[in-house]
Enzyme design. Sequence first.
Site, PDB file in Angstrom:
ATOM      1  N   CYS A  90      -1.513 -43.302 -23.320  1.00  0.00           N
ATOM      2  CA  CYS A  90      -0.079 -43.320 -22.998  1.00  0.00           C
ATOM      3  C   CYS A  90       0.335 -44.709 -22.534  1.00  0.00           C
ATOM      4  CB  CYS A  90       0.222 -42.292 -21.910  1.00  0.00           C
ATOM      5  SG  CYS A  90       1.956 -42.266 -21.413  1.00  0.00           S
ATOM      6  N   CYS A  99       0.029 -38.037 -14.895  1.00  0.00           N
ATOM      7  CA  CYS A  99      -1.415 -38.013 -15.171  1.00  0.00           C
ATOM      8  C   CYS A  99      -2.150 -38.917 -14.179  1.00  0.00           C
ATOM      9  CB  CYS A  99      -1.716 -38.513 -16.574  1.00  0.00           C
ATOM     10  SG  CYS A  99      -1.072 -37.485 -17.892  1.00  0.00           S
ATOM     11  N   CYS A 173       5.500 -37.853 -24.768  1.00  0.00           N
ATOM     12  CA  CYS A 173       4.436 -37.667 -23.785  1.00  0.00           C
ATOM     13  C   CYS A 173       3.258 -37.001 -24.478  1.00  0.00           C
ATOM     14  CB  CYS A 173       4.931 -36.806 -22.622  1.00  0.00           C
ATOM     15  SG  CYS A 173       3.619 -36.271 -21.494  1.00  0.00           S
ATOM     16  N   GLN A 278       2.713 -20.136 -17.313  1.00  0.00           N
ATOM     17  CA  GLN A 278       1.644 -21.134 -17.324  1.00  0.00           C
ATOM     18  C   GLN A 278       1.914 -22.141 -18.435  1.00  0.00           C
ATOM     19  OE1 GLN A 278      -0.410 -21.509 -15.046  1.00  0.00           O
ATOM     20  NE2 GLN A 278      -1.242 -19.587 -14.271  1.00  0.00           N
ATOM     21  N   PHE A 307       1.435 -11.137  -6.838  1.00  0.00           N
ATOM     22  CA  PHE A 307       2.045 -12.352  -7.387  1.00  0.00           C
ATOM     23  C   PHE A 307       2.074 -12.217  -8.907  1.00  0.00           C
ATOM     24  CE2 PHE A 307      -0.039 -13.590  -3.399  1.00  0.00           C
ATOM     25  CZ  PHE A 307       1.016 -14.168  -2.704  1.00  0.00           C
ATOM     26  N   ASP A 354       7.833  -9.734  -0.331  1.00  0.00           N
ATOM     27  CA  ASP A 354       7.428 -11.081   0.053  1.00  0.00           C
ATOM     28  C   ASP A 354       5.980 -11.020   0.524  1.00  0.00           C
ATOM     29  OD1 ASP A 354       7.002 -13.577   1.100  1.00  0.00           O
ATOM     30  OD2 ASP A 354       8.616 -13.498   2.578  1.00  0.00           O
ATOM     31  N   ASP A 373      -2.698 -13.847  -8.049  1.00  0.00           N
ATOM     32  CA  ASP A 373      -2.463 -15.148  -8.676  1.00  0.00           C
ATOM     33  C   ASP A 373      -1.363 -15.869  -7.912  1.00  0.00           C
ATOM     34  OD1 ASP A 373      -2.283 -17.319 -10.366  1.00  0.00           O
ATOM     35  OD2 ASP A 373      -1.296 -16.234 -11.986  1.00  0.00           O
ATOM     36  N   CYS A 400      -4.595 -22.006  -8.028  1.00  0.00           N
ATOM     37  CA  CYS A 400      -4.213 -23.319  -8.561  1.00  0.00           C
ATOM     38  C   CYS A 400      -4.359 -24.411  -7.510  1.00  0.00           C
ATOM     39  CB  CYS A 400      -2.790 -23.289  -9.118  1.00  0.00           C
ATOM     40  SG  CYS A 400      -1.528 -22.834  -7.906  1.00  0.00           S
TER      41      CYS A 400
END
Length: 443
Positions: A90, A99, A173, A278, A307, A354, A373, A400
Amino acid sequence: MSKQRHHINTFKPAKKSKPALDTTVLNLHIDSLADDGRGVARHDNKVVFVGGALPSETVDAQYLRRHKRYDEAKLLAVSTPAEQRVDAICPVYQRCGGCQLQHLNYASQVQFKQQRLAGVLAAGSANQMAATLPKVITNSEFGYRHRARLSYHNGVLGFKTQASHDLVKIESCPLLAVELNTVLSQSTAAIAEFLGDKATAEVVLSLSDDGRVALKIKKEGFVDAKRSAVLAEKLIAPTFLHSIEGSKGAAWRGENAPLSYPVSEALSLPFQPGDFTQVNIAVNQKMIQQCMAWLKPESGELISDYFCGLGNFSLALASAGARVIGVDVGEAMLRRASQQAKTLGLAIEYRNADLFDAENIVLDGASHKVLLDPPRAGAKALCEVLAQSKTVQIIVYVSCDPATLARDLALLQDGGFVVADAVMADMFPQTYHLESLVYLIRE
């Protein structure tokens, strides 16, 4: 009697100016990579983080910021490059903040993330997982993003630079799907003409599995309906203008048919631009397959999906015959998820709660298997409840963020769960971000 005059001293001492940053060129040996992908060196008994440097390299660097316990430096030159070093493809790599690892070959990126997850597992585990590297899920290292969120300011459409709010102009990109880069090449001029030189806005691109690309704009100020319609006409199919929202007044709505996100060869979920999905479709599908292999859903059994979002995992679990309770916050999202389940005739009950508030967390006593998740904040409140549960026997945790995963695994392990298996899923190649899947069973 005359009033006494009081003199108030309005003099304020001048603020101390920051000392000039040391411009000394440092010659450093890089020992390792930090979690955020920067090289780690030591100088004058302090850790120095050097962006763009790799382990085993000798580099020249210069201070960016000095701190009490560590320093940050920018890379000037590499004297002895590592074998794993490659040329970034890039042209704006060193400026764009998207990145961090394009200078590291892909096999080494995967190993770096494997080792990070292995460290999390080893920190709280006395079983065999502590001594092995987790399995990996990978796919394409470029062209994997099906959605993108760009910023627009003062006539520039792009991504934010590293550690600032300045923008780097983006014409294409390498992480984006081909269809999204086509939108940038074909439509940036029309977007800039619509927004003008002084506007501030957010531009969202979303790719549907039927090939359509939705464009959504959120801008400061009012939305001009006539000019919005002109922009919609200028876009080249299959790109279409979904909507334009302003901080003031009514929004402009264009084509509003839902997009489609494939969670397997047979299943798709409808979504709108701005919904969470995702970014890496291929890796997500492999993650779903792995979770199904661990949970082994049986006909009629009850599985809880916390979630749950739009039903990314719920759809697959219910399609295998399980009854599913999906829990998340966000009424509009859950309504769409419920409608999809109804359309497909799947036994999914979606509940609005919640999950960061322990008072809102309800465990169904008939549900012995749980999938969660959570976002980067993790699931502390939920894991505290799960750790105390006497009925839940199997947990699949999709994470994540390694830091919150470590915290939450400790809670679950204190409650009697052990890590039986784990997988590192490279959802975000060329970045330091990693997705983790952890399979826990109650001892």
